[in-house]
Design an enzyme around this catalytic site. Sequence first.
Site, PDB file in Angstrom:
ATOM      1  N   TYR A 160     -25.137  -2.810   7.165  1.00  0.00           N
ATOM      2  CA  TYR A 160     -24.593  -3.525   8.242  1.00  0.00           C
ATOM      3  C   TYR A 160     -23.852  -2.393   9.078  1.00  0.00           C
ATOM      4  O   TYR A 160     -23.532  -2.784  10.267  1.00  0.00           O
ATOM      5  CB  TYR A 160     -23.608  -4.537   7.567  1.00  0.00           C
ATOM      6  CG  TYR A 160     -24.233  -5.719   7.230  1.00  0.00           C
ATOM      7  CD1 TYR A 160     -24.877  -6.775   8.112  1.00  0.00           C
ATOM      8  CD2 TYR A 160     -24.443  -5.872   5.917  1.00  0.00           C
ATOM      9  CE1 TYR A 160     -25.418  -7.997   7.750  1.00  0.00           C
ATOM     10  CE2 TYR A 160     -25.278  -7.112   5.525  1.00  0.00           C
ATOM     11  CZ  TYR A 160     -25.612  -7.992   6.388  1.00  0.00           C
ATOM     12  OH  TYR A 160     -26.339  -9.137   5.896  1.00  0.00           O
TER      13      TYR A 160
ATOM     14  N   ASP B  53     -23.358  -9.865  -1.813  1.00  0.00           N
ATOM     15  CA  ASP B  53     -24.482  -9.439  -2.513  1.00  0.00           C
ATOM     16  C   ASP B  53     -25.097  -7.956  -1.990  1.00  0.00           C
ATOM     17  O   ASP B  53     -25.946  -7.524  -2.492  1.00  0.00           O
ATOM     18  CB  ASP B  53     -25.670 -10.558  -2.670  1.00  0.00           C
ATOM     19  CG  ASP B  53     -26.024 -11.038  -1.419  1.00  0.00           C
ATOM     20  OD1 ASP B  53     -25.477 -10.826  -0.279  1.00  0.00           O
ATOM     21  OD2 ASP B  53     -27.072 -11.570  -1.252  1.00  0.00           O
TER      22      ASP B  53
HETATM   23  C1  G6P Z   1     -27.168 -10.367   2.905  1.00  0.00           C
HETATM   24  C2  G6P Z   1     -25.944 -10.265   2.843  1.00  0.00           C
HETATM   25  C3  G6P Z   1     -25.528 -11.865   3.207  1.00  0.00           C
HETATM   26  C4  G6P Z   1     -26.377 -12.367   4.091  1.00  0.00           C
HETATM   27  C5  G6P Z   1     -27.591 -12.337   3.790  1.00  0.00           C
HETATM   28  C6  G6P Z   1     -28.655 -12.754   4.995  1.00  0.00           C
HETATM   29  O1  G6P Z   1     -27.555 -10.711   1.565  1.00  0.00           O
HETATM   30  O2  G6P Z   1     -25.019  -9.991   2.031  1.00  0.00           O
HETATM   31  O3  G6P Z   1     -23.950 -11.875   3.543  1.00  0.00           O
HETATM   32  O4  G6P Z   1     -25.933 -13.833   4.328  1.00  0.00           O
HETATM   33  O5  G6P Z   1     -27.982 -10.955   3.801  1.00  0.00           O
HETATM   34  O6  G6P Z   1     -29.836 -12.750   4.860  1.00  0.00           O
HETATM   35  P1  G6P Z   1     -31.055 -13.531   5.505  1.00  0.00           P
HETATM   36  O7  G6P Z   1     -32.173 -13.316   4.735  1.00  0.00           O
HETATM   37  O8  G6P Z   1     -30.551 -14.885   5.743  1.00  0.00           O
HETATM   38  O9  G6P Z   1     -30.877 -13.046   6.858  1.00  0.00           O
HETATM   39 MN    MN Z   2     -22.810 -10.578   2.563  1.00  0.00          MN
END
Ligand code: G6P
Ligand code: MN
Length: 457
Positions: free
Chosen positions: A274, A181
């Site tokens: 990232y 996402d």
């Molecule tokens: C984004 C990435 C996901 C990940 C998430 C983590 O949506 O695409 O792969 O898991 O961020 O989010 P969080 O709020 O759990 O750190």
């Molecule tokens: Mn992701």
Amino acid sequence: MKDNNGGRQELKKVNICIAGGGSTYTPGILIGMIKKKESFQIGKIILNDNNLNRLEKMGKYSKILMEEYYPKLDLIYTTDKAIAFTDIDFVFCQIRTGGFKMRELDEKIPLRNNVIGQETCGPGGFAYGLRSIKDMIKLVEDIRQYSPKAWILNYTNPAAIVALALDKAFPNDKKILNICDQPISLLMAYSRLLGDIEYKDMIPYYFGLNHFGWFTKIIDKRDGRDITQKIKKMIQINGFAPADKEQRDPSWLVTYSTVKNMLELDSTYLPNTYLQYYLLPQQTIAHLNPNYTRANEVMDGREKRVYEECEKVILHNTTKINDNVEFELNKKDAHGEMIVEIAEAILHNQERYYVVMVKNNNIIPNLPKEAIVEVLCTLGANGATPLPVGKVDTYYKGLIEQQYAYEKLTCDAYFEESYLKALQALTLNRTVVDMVLAKKILDELIVANKDYWPELK
Ligand code: G6P
Ligand code: MN
């Protein structure tokens, strides 16, 4: 399908299973389904999870929510695989092997060695990868036993490694779609920055690996205009911030702000957030707190908030104790809607543009054919059809090949149960580099993951 009176075309009702349905992301997905209940009609939703405590809370909450906003729909929650996966059209996979306790270790073990500690990048992603592969393979086998033709929409992390492993384990399964996402979250953030375009009106040209890529060009679908320069300029002037509440915690704000830093040094393409872990490691690590990581932030924030809300709703037997649901329903471009829209694009053969993980073949001719790349695709009844990217320049080729080699070695380490390949994988990761350090971190991760990993020999 024709109905009896009038011959009007009726939409087929679909059955959906959410694997990892006890997760805090479930309410957002259900809200997305409620928003789309006219065009994407659901007959049955099944929440499946192996954590009964979380599943029960989420299940009871979800039943109340759907009874109020999606009558006629059948919602059940179960740990039973036969019930969960029989007669299903779509499975949304969002499992997290080891839960947030293990995510915390994924982040903290590298950090105490002065290396980036992150859920999907560096040694943390490596550790999570070796945990996820086993459960994901089992999950796909279980799904296929009961629903051989269901679409499996997988966004279990670390997606790059999981996608490679699934490709190896199920090479002929054409109905597994690996999708992340974050590209959509970034488009939503651009949209908020520009103010005059919705993310759905953007054609996002993109290449790279999952959590390791760049937007090369963004086109405004409405008039064909290239708006890439405008976006870059806006970020350079106004900085960059997330659009959605899921990413508004302090650590995400820092993450988004690094896009401006990366653009200042190299404005060729728009980087995925990232990339900060690989291209700005010193700056990034300075912002990471080894004693309080993102896992802590989520456990103290989203996890508490969502389950407390579930408990309140269960206690009062209604969601209408506050305006939380109404607020989410009225918000445009909510996070949970994305996965529902992806299923809708497949079901109704919409051929909509999405950035998806697919086998490279010849999309990027100067990268390995068997790599799983993340690129712009159209998404319809036959799944993802990638648009060609062409050759990438030396810099990107070098970065991607190194990262892909790390990902492949991580998978090989799992399937071959090879300590050496694990060590080589970590050494090759840009966040580690030093072999001695790689070995030290690997040995610490082996101890922490003894209940989850294969024994590496
Ligand atoms: C984004 C990435 C996901 C990940 C998430 C983590 O949506 O695409 O792969 O898991 O961020 O989010 P969080 O709020 O759990 O750190
Ligand atoms: Mn992701």
